[in-house]
Design an enzyme around this catalytic site. Sequence first.
Site, PDB file in Angstrom:
ATOM      1  N   GLU A  70     -14.913  -5.397  -1.042  1.00  0.00           N
ATOM      2  CA  GLU A  70     -14.703  -6.797  -1.241  1.00  0.00           C
ATOM      3  C   GLU A  70     -13.332  -7.032  -1.404  1.00  0.00           C
ATOM      4  O   GLU A  70     -12.610  -8.247  -0.680  1.00  0.00           O
ATOM      5  CB  GLU A  70     -15.575  -7.085  -2.412  1.00  0.00           C
ATOM      6  CG  GLU A  70     -15.324  -8.550  -3.028  1.00  0.00           C
ATOM      7  CD  GLU A  70     -16.063  -9.115  -4.293  1.00  0.00           C
ATOM      8  OE1 GLU A  70     -16.443  -8.095  -5.072  1.00  0.00           O
ATOM      9  OE2 GLU A  70     -16.116 -10.077  -4.437  1.00  0.00           O
ATOM     10  N   ASP A  90     -18.783  -2.759  -3.522  1.00  0.00           N
ATOM     11  CA  ASP A  90     -18.384  -3.948  -4.445  1.00  0.00           C
ATOM     12  C   ASP A  90     -17.851  -3.032  -5.767  1.00  0.00           C
ATOM     13  O   ASP A  90     -18.678  -2.437  -6.243  1.00  0.00           O
ATOM     14  CB  ASP A  90     -19.791  -4.731  -4.660  1.00  0.00           C
ATOM     15  CG  ASP A  90     -18.894  -5.865  -5.273  1.00  0.00           C
ATOM     16  OD1 ASP A  90     -17.721  -5.822  -5.884  1.00  0.00           O
ATOM     17  OD2 ASP A  90     -19.921  -6.848  -5.450  1.00  0.00           O
ATOM     18  N   ILE A  92     -16.552  -3.917  -8.502  1.00  0.00           N
ATOM     19  CA  ILE A  92     -17.184  -4.822  -9.567  1.00  0.00           C
ATOM     20  C   ILE A  92     -17.993  -5.770  -9.109  1.00  0.00           C
ATOM     21  O   ILE A  92     -17.651  -6.731  -8.804  1.00  0.00           O
ATOM     22  CB  ILE A  92     -16.104  -5.420 -10.767  1.00  0.00           C
ATOM     23  CG1 ILE A  92     -14.974  -4.165 -11.056  1.00  0.00           C
ATOM     24  CG2 ILE A  92     -16.812  -5.848 -11.722  1.00  0.00           C
ATOM     25  CD1 ILE A  92     -14.100  -4.825 -12.332  1.00  0.00           C
ATOM     26  N   ASP A  93     -19.301  -5.586  -9.301  1.00  0.00           N
ATOM     27  CA  ASP A  93     -20.363  -6.679  -8.963  1.00  0.00           C
ATOM     28  C   ASP A  93     -20.681  -7.265 -10.339  1.00  0.00           C
ATOM     29  O   ASP A  93     -21.346  -6.723 -11.180  1.00  0.00           O
ATOM     30  CB  ASP A  93     -21.502  -5.985  -8.417  1.00  0.00           C
ATOM     31  CG  ASP A  93     -22.607  -7.243  -7.703  1.00  0.00           C
ATOM     32  OD1 ASP A  93     -21.781  -8.506  -7.418  1.00  0.00           O
ATOM     33  OD2 ASP A  93     -23.483  -7.255  -7.835  1.00  0.00           O
ATOM     34  N   THR A  95     -18.080  -9.877 -11.766  1.00  0.00           N
ATOM     35  CA  THR A  95     -16.702  -9.831 -12.138  1.00  0.00           C
ATOM     36  C   THR A  95     -16.364 -10.838 -13.318  1.00  0.00           C
ATOM     37  O   THR A  95     -15.931 -10.683 -14.537  1.00  0.00           O
ATOM     38  CB  THR A  95     -15.555 -10.127 -11.129  1.00  0.00           C
ATOM     39  OG1 THR A  95     -15.607  -8.999 -10.220  1.00  0.00           O
ATOM     40  CG2 THR A  95     -14.218 -10.458 -11.667  1.00  0.00           C
ATOM     41  N   ASP A 220     -22.141  -7.258  -1.853  1.00  0.00           N
ATOM     42  CA  ASP A 220     -23.242  -7.459  -3.086  1.00  0.00           C
ATOM     43  C   ASP A 220     -24.810  -6.836  -2.676  1.00  0.00           C
ATOM     44  O   ASP A 220     -25.293  -6.717  -3.800  1.00  0.00           O
ATOM     45  CB  ASP A 220     -23.289  -8.945  -3.166  1.00  0.00           C
ATOM     46  CG  ASP A 220     -22.050  -9.635  -3.771  1.00  0.00           C
ATOM     47  OD1 ASP A 220     -21.285  -9.027  -4.398  1.00  0.00           O
ATOM     48  OD2 ASP A 220     -21.993 -10.949  -3.046  1.00  0.00           O
TER      49      ASP A 220
HETATM   50 MG   LIG Z   1     -17.217  -7.716  -7.005  1.00  0.00          MG
END
Ligand SMILES: [Mg+2]
Length: 279
Positions: A70, A90, A92-93, A95, A220
């Site tokens: 990402e 990803d 951090i899915d 954020t 995602d």
């Molecule tokens: Mg993310």
Amino acid sequence: MSDPWQECMDYCVEVTKKAGKMICEALQKDISVVQKSSPVDLVTETDQKVEQLIISSIKDKYPTHSFIGEESVAAGAPSILTDNPTWIIDPIDGTTNFVHRFPIVSVSIGFSVKKEIEFGIVYSCIEDKLYTARKGKGAFCNGVPIEVSRQEDIRHSLVLTEMGFKSDPEQFKTMLDNIHTILTIPVHGIRCPGSAAVNMCLVACGSADAYYHIGIHCWDMAGGAAVVTEAGGVIVDISGGPFDLMSRRLIVASSRAIAERIAKAITEFHVGRDDTDGE
Ligand SMILES: [Mg+2]
């Protein structure tokens, strides 16, 4: 015959746990936030650091593999899926959840070869739930097998989606109208947990019966797609047709009947693809 990708998956689990630890540690400190494409598209230093950790760890071991991450894409890297072994990341899915310390935040990694997802790992790190799935070998949460609810009747289902501000008034209205349409079927309820990857895993373990979303990205979806498929779930395009990882939209469900009912209920809007420039 030995599984050529099992070693990659085992290594991925290790790296994902490290990434989750980094996120949990960052939550103990100040979080400084930067806007990306819009006032509601946020990124933090941690997103970038975690992605660097993941990509550098994997590159060291598998230098010929490809990456779609990402934050690398946000920085201008291409987002094109080829036949080469590709890690779709990803860091951090969720954020926005991370920024607010809302406790649903995940690391999501999917691994594809010849454009087919071979395995997926989603680590909901605050809950310490590690979801893993290897193609053809089932889905697990913390090592325990999981499966979808098998619910067939949408009127008995809990549905997940995500909603947020959209600058295009037409899209914004369609998104809200879709929520209205689903609620009036009626369903038991709609929830918006804030992490697409976790949403897919919640369907995978039977805590929800469906999840639909227009406007998400391949990073995602890749990890969670493996988990929900291996848990016996159905994953289709928002039109009800075949799922396309680069299409930025999906319906995930506990049964084909529910997936088809949602496809019938919702109105599409155009969001472009991950593998083409612009809209
Ligand atoms: Mg993310």
